[in-house]
Design an enzyme around this catalytic site. Structure first.
Site, PDB file in Angstrom:
ATOM      1  N   TYR A 146       0.764  -1.171  -0.102  1.00 39.65           N
ATOM      2  CA  TYR A 146      -0.049   0.031  -0.094  1.00 39.65           C
ATOM      3  C   TYR A 146       1.067   1.193   0.041  1.00 39.65           C
ATOM      4  CZ  TYR A 146      -3.331   3.611   1.948  1.00 39.65           C
ATOM      5  OH  TYR A 146      -4.040   4.546   2.062  1.00 39.65           O
ATOM      6  N   ASP A 241       9.567   2.922  -1.447  1.00 39.44           N
ATOM      7  CA  ASP A 241       8.316   3.477  -0.532  1.00 39.44           C
ATOM      8  C   ASP A 241       8.862   2.967   0.880  1.00 39.44           C
ATOM      9  OD1 ASP A 241       4.964   3.421   0.037  1.00 39.44           O
ATOM     10  OD2 ASP A 241       6.538   4.526   0.964  1.00 39.44           O
ATOM     11  N   LYS A 269       5.593   9.391   8.182  1.00 38.76           N
ATOM     12  CA  LYS A 269       5.393   8.769   9.378  1.00 38.76           C
ATOM     13  C   LYS A 269       6.490   9.604  10.510  1.00 38.76           C
ATOM     14  CE  LYS A 269       3.048   4.857   7.857  1.00 38.76           C
ATOM     15  NZ  LYS A 269       1.735   4.739   8.355  1.00 38.76           N
TER      16      LYS A 269
HETATM   17  P1  KE4 Z   1      -0.443   8.372   4.352  1.00 37.92           P
HETATM   18  O1  KE4 Z   1      -1.214   8.976   3.513  1.00 37.92           O
HETATM   19  O2  KE4 Z   1      -1.211   7.602   5.325  1.00 37.92           O
HETATM   20  O3  KE4 Z   1       0.564   9.382   5.579  1.00 37.92           O
HETATM   21  O4  KE4 Z   1       0.720   7.573   3.962  1.00 37.92           O
HETATM   22  C1  KE4 Z   1       0.544   6.455   2.996  1.00 37.92           C
HETATM   23  C2  KE4 Z   1       1.418   5.221   3.084  1.00 37.92           C
HETATM   24  C3  KE4 Z   1       2.371   5.242   2.149  1.00 37.92           C
HETATM   25  N1  KE4 Z   1       3.478   4.252   2.044  1.00 37.92           N
HETATM   26  C4  KE4 Z   1       3.267   3.183   3.060  1.00 37.92           C
HETATM   27  C5  KE4 Z   1       4.369   2.211   3.090  1.00 37.92           C
HETATM   28  C6  KE4 Z   1       2.407   3.402   4.130  1.00 37.92           C
HETATM   29  O5  KE4 Z   1       2.269   2.515   5.018  1.00 37.92           O
HETATM   30  C7  KE4 Z   1       1.448   4.236   4.184  1.00 37.92           C
HETATM   31  C8  KE4 Z   1       0.133   4.521   5.115  1.00 37.92           C
HETATM   32  N2  KE4 Z   1       0.380   3.333   6.223  1.00 37.92           N
HETATM   33  C9  KE4 Z   1      -1.142   3.129   6.714  1.00 37.92           C
HETATM   34  C10 KE4 Z   1      -0.717   1.843   7.752  1.00 37.92           C
HETATM   35  N3  KE4 Z   1      -0.536   0.760   7.142  1.00 37.92           N
HETATM   36  C11 KE4 Z   1      -1.748   4.330   7.221  1.00 37.92           C
HETATM   37  C12 KE4 Z   1      -2.631   4.111   8.436  1.00 37.92           C
HETATM   38  C13 KE4 Z   1      -3.968   4.517   7.826  1.00 37.92           C
HETATM   39  O6  KE4 Z   1      -4.185   4.467   6.759  1.00 37.92           O
HETATM   40  O7  KE4 Z   1      -4.893   4.997   8.661  1.00 37.92           O
END
Ligand code: KE4
Length: 441
Positions: A146, A241, A269
Site C-alpha cells: 500500500y 516507498d 511517518k
Molecule cells: P499516509 O497518506 O497515510 O500518510 O501514507 C500512506 C502510506 C504510504 N506508504 C506506506 C508504506 C504506508 O504504510 C502508508 C500508510 N500506512 C497506513 C498503515 N498501514 C496508514 C494508516 C491508515 O491508513 O490509517
C-alpha cells in the site's frame, strides 16, 4: 473481564453522525476485528488511555511515526517552541532545510527532497516525477503493498501476471489504472515477464522494501537486488516507498539494511514525529524536474509546516544521536516480544507464524510461511479478530487488522513485554475454544 467502553461508544455514535464511519481513516473503525473502537484521550511513552480511563500498552504508535513513544519531551517542547512563533507562514523557514539536511545525511542517495503533508502525497508525486523523467506511462506495484490512496495505486491485481490493474476502489475509473501493473511480491519471474512484455514502457517500480501493509513481509534474499538489476536493465526508476521503514529499521531505513540504492525514496511517518509530513527525494538530476525548477508540478499549502518540521527534527536528531543504542535495543526487545507470543500460541495449540524486521512485526493466524499477499490472505482473520479483542481487554492495543504491522518504540520496557506476553497467554486461553485437543480458532 470486558473493560468499560461506554464513553468510547458514546463518542463513536456522536462521531458517526458527522464523519463517515466516525473515523478519519477507515482502519480505525475496527471493522476488520470487531468490537468497540477506543477513543484515545492521552498517550505517554509506551502507553495510551481511552475515554473510559482504560490503559493500554500501545503497539500501533500512530501506525509507525512514534518510534520514540508518545509525547517524548523533546518533541513536545520542539512543537511548543515553534508554535509560540506562529503555526504557518506559507513562506519558507530555515527548519525545512534543517530537516532536509538530516534526512539526506541518513539517505546518501538523496541529493534533494521535497516535503509534503502525507505519505500519499509523497508516493503520488514520486510516481508523477518518474513519469516526467522517463516520459513513460506504465508503473509497477505489488499486491499487498500500500502506498497511500492515489487513484493509480488503488488497484487489484489483474488476472494474469502481466495484466493491467483493475480499480480497487469505487470512484476510480478504469482509465486511471490502465497503466498500473500489480505483480506478486517476492516473485522475480513475474517481474521479468512483465518487463519482457512492456519493455521500455515502464516508468517506475514502486515497492515497500519490507512490506508492512499486508502485515510485515520481508523480501526474499536477493529479491531487492533483482528489482534493482531489472529496473537498471530497462532504464526504469526504482522507488523505495520507505514511508514506514524509513528511520524505523535503521537510521537509513531498508536501503541501509539491505544495501540497495533506489532512484527515488518516499518517506513519511517518523520524519514528522507524529505530525503530518511526507517527502520524496533522489538525485538532483531527477529532482530538478520538480516545479519551480522544472515542468513537473506539485504543491501544498502546509508543506514544510514549521510545527511539523520541529517535530520531525526533534525526532530525527534524537535518533541520530542515540542510534547506536536505540536500534539494537529495538531489535532485541522486539525479538523477545514476538518470540514470547509465538511460544504462548504454541502452548495454546494455536497455529500462527510471524515475520519481523527490527521493530516492525506481525503475527499471522496461519501456519505460514507468509511471503506474499496470497499466503498472507490464508490467515484466519476471524481468529485474529477474537485474539485482538481478547488481548485488548487485557490492556494490549495491537493494530486492528491482521494485515498491518505492529511497532515497538524506544519507550517500551521489558516489563511491558512481560505484561504483553502474559496478556497473550490469557487471550489465547479465552479466545481459543479447544476441541479434540486441537485449538479451533
Ligand atoms: P499516509 O497518506 O497515510 O500518510 O501514507 C500512506 C502510506 C504510504 N506508504 C506506506 C508504506 C504506508 O504504510 C502508508 C500508510 N500506512 C497506513 C498503515 N498501514 C496508514 C494508516 C491508515 O491508513 O490509517
Amino acid at each position: 473481564m470486558s473493560r468499560k467502553t461506554e464513553q468510547s461508544r458514546k463518542l463513536q455514535k456522536r462521531a458517526e453522525k458527522v464523519i463517515p464511519g466516525g473515523v478519519n481513516s477507515p482502519v480505525r473503525a475496527f471493522r476488520a476485528v470487531g468490537g468497540e473502537p477506543r477513543f484515545i484521550v492521552r498517550g505517554s511513552g509506551s502507553r495510551i488511555w481511552d475515554a473510559d480511563g482504560n490503559e493500554y500498552i500501545d503497539y500501533v504508535g500512530s501506525w509507525g511515526p512514534l518510534i520514540l513513544g508518545h509525547a517524548p519531551p523533546g518533541v513536545v517542547e520542539g512543537i511548543s517552541a515553534a508554535a509560540r512563533n506562529g503555526t504557518s507562514f506559507g513562506a519558507s523557514t530555515s527548519s525545512e532545510a534543517d530537516l532536509a539536511e538530516i534526512v539526506i545525511s541518513a539517505f546518501p542517495h538523496i541529493e534533494k527532497i521535497r516535503f509534503v503533508s502525507s505519505g500519499t502525497e509523497a508516493t503520488m508525486s514520486a510516481i508523477r516525477l518518474a513519469r516526467a523523467y522517463t516520459k513513460r506511462k506504465y508503473i509497477v506495484k505489488f499486491e499487498g503493498c500500500y502506498h497511500g490512496h492515489a487513484d493509480a495505486l488503488l488497484v487489484k491485481a489483474g488476472s494474469g501476471v502481466a495484466t493491467l490493474g483493475i480499480p480497487g476502489s469505487a470512484g476510480v475509473p478504469q482509465e486511471f489504472t490502465q497503466f498500473t501493473l500489480a505483480l506478486p511480491f517476492n516473485n522475480v519471474d513475474a517481474l521479468e515477464q512483465a518487463f519482457s512484455k512492456f519493455k521500455n514502457q515502464i516508468a517506475c517500480v514502486i515497492v515497500e522494501p519490507v512490506v508492512g501493509n499486508m502485515g510485515c513481509v520481508p523480501p526474499h534474499r536477493g529479491y531487492l537486488d533483482a528489482l534493482r538489476e531489472i529496473t537498471h536493465r530497462y532504464d526504469t526508476l526504482l522507488i523505495f516507498d520507505e514511508v514506514m521503514t524509513g528511520f524505523r529499521l535503521t537510521f537509513g531505513g531498508a536501503q541501509e539494511l539491505y544495501g540497495i540504492i533506489p532512484d527515488l525514496t518516499t518517506l513519511g511517518k517518523i520524519i514528522g514525529g507524529g505530525l503530518p509530513v511526507g517527502g520524496y527525494g533522489g538525485q538532483s538530476e531527477i529532482m530538478d524536474l520538480v516545479a519551480p525548477l522544472g515542468p513537473m508540478y506539485q504543491a501544498g499549502t502546509l508543506s514544510g509546516n514549521p510545527l511539523a518540521m520541529a517535530a520531525g527534527l526533534a525526532t530525527l536528531r534524537y535518533l541520530r544521536d542515540h542510534r547506536k543504542m536505540i536500534y539494537p535495543r529495538l531489535d532485541k526487545v522486539s525479538g523477545e516480544l514476538v518470540a514470547g507470543i509465538a511460544a504462548a500460541a504454541k502452548d495454546a495449540g494455536v497455529p500462527i507464524c510471524y515475520n519481523r524486521v527490527g521493530s516492525m512485526f506481525t503475527w499471522f493466524f496461519t501456519a505460514g510461511p507468509v511471503t506474499d499477499w496470497d499466503s498472507a490472505a490464508r490467515s484466519n482473520t476471524e481468529a485474529f479478530g477474537r485474539f485482538f479483542r481478547s488481548i485488548l481487554d487485557n490492556g494490549i492495543y495491537l493494530p486492528p487488522s491482521q494485515f498491518e504491522a505492529a511497532f515497538l518504540s524506544a519507550a517500551h520496557t521489558s516489563e511491558d513485554i512481560q505484561q504483553t506476553i502474559a496478556a497473550a497467554k490469557q487471550a489465547f486461553a479465552m479466545s481459543v475454544p479447544l476441541h479434540r485437543n486441537k485449538a479451533v480458532i
